[in-house]
Motif scaffolding. Structure first.
Motif, PDB file in Angstrom:
ATOM      1  N   LYS A  37     -10.082  -9.428 -10.789  1.00 20.80           N
ATOM      2  CA  LYS A  37      -9.767  -8.045 -11.168  1.00 20.80           C
ATOM      3  C   LYS A  37      -8.581  -7.575 -10.351  1.00 20.80           C
ATOM      4  O   LYS A  37      -8.459  -7.888  -9.168  1.00 20.80           O
ATOM      5  N   ASP A  38      -7.721  -6.811 -10.975  1.00 17.85           N
ATOM      6  CA  ASP A  38      -6.590  -6.213 -10.264  1.00 17.85           C
ATOM      7  C   ASP A  38      -7.083  -5.033  -9.431  1.00 17.85           C
ATOM      8  O   ASP A  38      -7.968  -4.288  -9.849  1.00 17.85           O
ATOM      9  N   GLY A  39      -6.484  -4.871  -8.250  1.00 12.85           N
ATOM     10  CA  GLY A  39      -6.818  -3.731  -7.411  1.00 12.85           C
ATOM     11  C   GLY A  39      -7.043  -4.122  -5.972  1.00 12.85           C
ATOM     12  O   GLY A  39      -6.752  -5.238  -5.554  1.00 12.85           O
ATOM     13  N   PRO A  40      -7.589  -3.176  -5.197  1.00 13.57           N
ATOM     14  CA  PRO A  40      -7.798  -3.414  -3.763  1.00 13.57           C
ATOM     15  C   PRO A  40      -9.063  -4.225  -3.487  1.00 13.57           C
ATOM     16  O   PRO A  40     -10.046  -4.126  -4.222  1.00 13.57           O
ATOM     17  N   TYR A  41      -9.012  -4.995  -2.407  1.00 13.37           N
ATOM     18  CA  TYR A  41     -10.149  -5.800  -1.961  1.00 13.37           C
ATOM     19  C   TYR A  41     -10.366  -5.554  -0.472  1.00 13.37           C
ATOM     20  O   TYR A  41      -9.409  -5.435   0.281  1.00 13.37           O
ATOM     21  N   SER A  42     -11.630  -5.488  -0.071  1.00 15.44           N
ATOM     22  CA  SER A  42     -11.994  -5.399   1.347  1.00 15.44           C
ATOM     23  C   SER A  42     -12.350  -6.803   1.804  1.00 15.44           C
ATOM     24  O   SER A  42     -13.092  -7.510   1.127  1.00 15.44           O
ATOM     25  N   CYS A  43     -11.834  -7.182   2.973  1.00 12.13           N
ATOM     26  CA  CYS A  43     -11.978  -8.558   3.431  1.00 12.13           C
ATOM     27  C   CYS A  43     -12.518  -8.626   4.847  1.00 12.13           C
ATOM     28  O   CYS A  43     -12.392  -7.676   5.617  1.00 12.13           O
ATOM     29  N   THR A  44     -13.086  -9.774   5.181  1.00 14.22           N
ATOM     30  CA  THR A  44     -13.551 -10.047   6.536  1.00 14.22           C
ATOM     31  C   THR A  44     -13.319 -11.523   6.848  1.00 14.22           C
ATOM     32  O   THR A  44     -13.349 -12.356   5.950  1.00 14.22           O
ATOM     33  N   ALA A  45     -13.100 -11.819   8.110  1.00 13.71           N
ATOM     34  CA  ALA A  45     -12.893 -13.198   8.536  1.00 13.71           C
ATOM     35  C   ALA A  45     -14.239 -13.918   8.570  1.00 13.71           C
ATOM     36  O   ALA A  45     -15.233 -13.366   9.032  1.00 13.71           O
TER      37      ALA A  45
END
Length: 123
Positions: A37-45
């Protein structure tokens, strides 16, 4: 003599509908071939272990490490964790997606036991 057919009942149609719904769910949540999906993503290591499961990575103080990503046209176009990764460095990363709203990126070509940044759709 009357001719009976299983197709004259609702049961085969219910099975077909259930299979279709299950197939759509699997494609959107599990398939590595689904477009992100296009858009923002929240990420973590994370560390990806031999079973493909994630373990969150932390810094020396025990704090989790976070990042943000943006997907456009099904491709990761931005990734930042304190500083933005350049487009040249971003192009060299390996993106492994799972469904249409989760992916992780790494610079390690191993199939397991590597560090990565795991991202979930936040839009």
């Amino acid at each position: 003599m009357s001719e009976s057919s299983v197709w004259r009942t609702w049961k085969p149609y219910a099975v077909i509908a259930a299979l279709a719904v299950g197939g759509i769910w699997w494609w959107n949540s599990q398939s590595s071939l689904a477009a992100l999906k296009d858009g923002p993503y929240s990420c973590t290591a994370v560390f990806v272990n031999a079973d493909g499961k994630y373990s969150a990575l932390t810094d020396d103080a025990g704090n989790r490490m976070y990042a943000d990503a943006v997907v456009d046209g099904g491709e990761v176009v931005s990734l930042s964790a304190g500083q933005t990764i350049t487009s040249v460095d971003l192009a060299s990363l390996i993106v492994r997606s799972k469904g249409d709203s989760h992916f992780h990126v790494t610079d390690d070509p191993a199939m397991h036991s590597y560090d990565a940044i795991a991202c979930d759709y936040a839009g």
